[in-house]
Design a protein around this motif. Structure first.
Motif, PDB file in Angstrom:
ATOM      1  N   PRO A  72       0.702  -1.078   0.008  1.00  0.00           N
ATOM      2  CA  PRO A  72       0.093  -0.087   0.066  1.00  0.00           C
ATOM      3  C   PRO A  72       0.971   1.176   0.076  1.00  0.00           C
ATOM      4  O   PRO A  72       0.269   2.327   0.121  1.00  0.00           O
ATOM      5  N   ALA A  73       2.133   1.258  -0.101  1.00  0.00           N
ATOM      6  CA  ALA A  73       3.335   2.104   0.018  1.00  0.00           C
ATOM      7  C   ALA A  73       2.711   3.286   1.124  1.00  0.00           C
ATOM      8  O   ALA A  73       2.591   2.733   2.307  1.00  0.00           O
ATOM      9  N   ALA A  74       2.526   4.457   0.505  1.00  0.00           N
ATOM     10  CA  ALA A  74       2.469   5.651   2.073  1.00  0.00           C
ATOM     11  C   ALA A  74       1.151   5.423   2.704  1.00  0.00           C
ATOM     12  O   ALA A  74       1.033   5.597   3.949  1.00  0.00           O
ATOM     13  N   TYR A  75      -0.066   4.857   1.950  1.00  0.00           N
ATOM     14  CA  TYR A  75      -1.409   4.403   2.476  1.00  0.00           C
ATOM     15  C   TYR A  75      -1.113   3.282   3.586  1.00  0.00           C
ATOM     16  O   TYR A  75      -2.102   3.372   4.371  1.00  0.00           O
ATOM     17  N   THR A  76       0.047   2.626   3.595  1.00  0.00           N
ATOM     18  CA  THR A  76       0.194   1.745   4.632  1.00  0.00           C
ATOM     19  C   THR A  76       0.127   2.049   6.006  1.00  0.00           C
ATOM     20  O   THR A  76      -0.662   1.906   6.874  1.00  0.00           O
ATOM     21  N   HIS A  77       0.470   3.612   6.068  1.00  0.00           N
ATOM     22  CA  HIS A  77       0.528   4.154   7.347  1.00  0.00           C
ATOM     23  C   HIS A  77      -0.545   5.174   7.761  1.00  0.00           C
ATOM     24  O   HIS A  77      -0.502   5.918   8.778  1.00  0.00           O
ATOM     25  N   THR A  78      -1.351   5.168   6.962  1.00  0.00           N
ATOM     26  CA  THR A  78      -2.476   6.084   6.879  1.00  0.00           C
ATOM     27  C   THR A  78      -3.737   5.768   6.657  1.00  0.00           C
ATOM     28  O   THR A  78      -4.760   6.194   7.231  1.00  0.00           O
ATOM     29  N   SER A  79      -4.046   4.710   6.101  1.00  0.00           N
ATOM     30  CA  SER A  79      -5.224   4.362   5.567  1.00  0.00           C
ATOM     31  C   SER A  79      -6.237   3.391   6.156  1.00  0.00           C
ATOM     32  O   SER A  79      -5.964   2.043   6.071  1.00  0.00           O
ATOM     33  N   VAL A  80      -7.401   3.831   6.952  1.00  0.00           N
ATOM     34  CA  VAL A  80      -8.130   3.195   7.563  1.00  0.00           C
ATOM     35  C   VAL A  80      -9.099   2.388   6.510  1.00  0.00           C
ATOM     36  O   VAL A  80      -9.678   1.245   6.658  1.00  0.00           O
TER      37      VAL A  80
END
Ligand code: DQA
Length: 142
Positions: A72-80
């Motif tokens: 998920p690239a950067a969304y790994t760390h942000t995406s609920v």
């Protein structure tokens, strides 16, 4: 089995993007590598820079794929939202990161997706995708 491989934002810029971290090979080379190491599975490759598009793709995988490999690239760390989509469709999922996110900045060390993914493979470069496909094949392949 049918496996959907999803790559998130900026992974289309592999090769150009911070090559010391992510390597000199481009996204096309990653796709060729995955296709060459598909272990007899039917693999679909998907990349998007947009969170909602990734959510739509995960939703459309319901009943159409037996496994998901996702970076998920950067969304790994942000995406609920991506976490919730994976939980909704209930497809066995392995999370992959080219780099070892546990050894990087503090903000990269939390992964929402890992709250659902069966396994997280990090720091193995392109090989991580093969290891993810191998894991799904051994556990769920017929
Ligand atoms: C990444 C790690 C993420 O922190 C980063 O935002 C990426 C790529 C990796 O593959 O190592 O875009 O998921």
């Amino acid at each position: 089995m049918k496996i959907l491989v999803i790559n998130g934002p900026n992974l289309n810029l592999l090769g150009l993007r911070e090559p010391d971290l992510y390597g000199k090979q481009d996204y096309k080379a990653l796709c060729e590598f995955i296709n060459a190491n598909s272990l007899g599975n039917e693999v679909e490759l998907f990349q998007s820079n947009h969170e909602g598009v990734i959510v739509d793709k995960i939703q459309s995988a319901y009943k159409n794929f037996d496994g998901i490999v996702i970076n998920p690239a950067a969304y790994t760390h942000t995406s609920v939202a991506i976490l919730d989509a994976l939980k909704a469709v209930g497809i066995p999922t392995v999370e992959v990161h080219l780099t070892d996110i546990a050894q990087r900045e503090a903000f990269r060390q939390h992964s929402f997706v890992s709250l659902y993914a069966e396994k997280q493979i990090k720091g193995k470069g392109f090989d991580g995708y093969t290891q993810a496909i191998q894991y799904l094949t051994e556990k769920y392949g017929k």
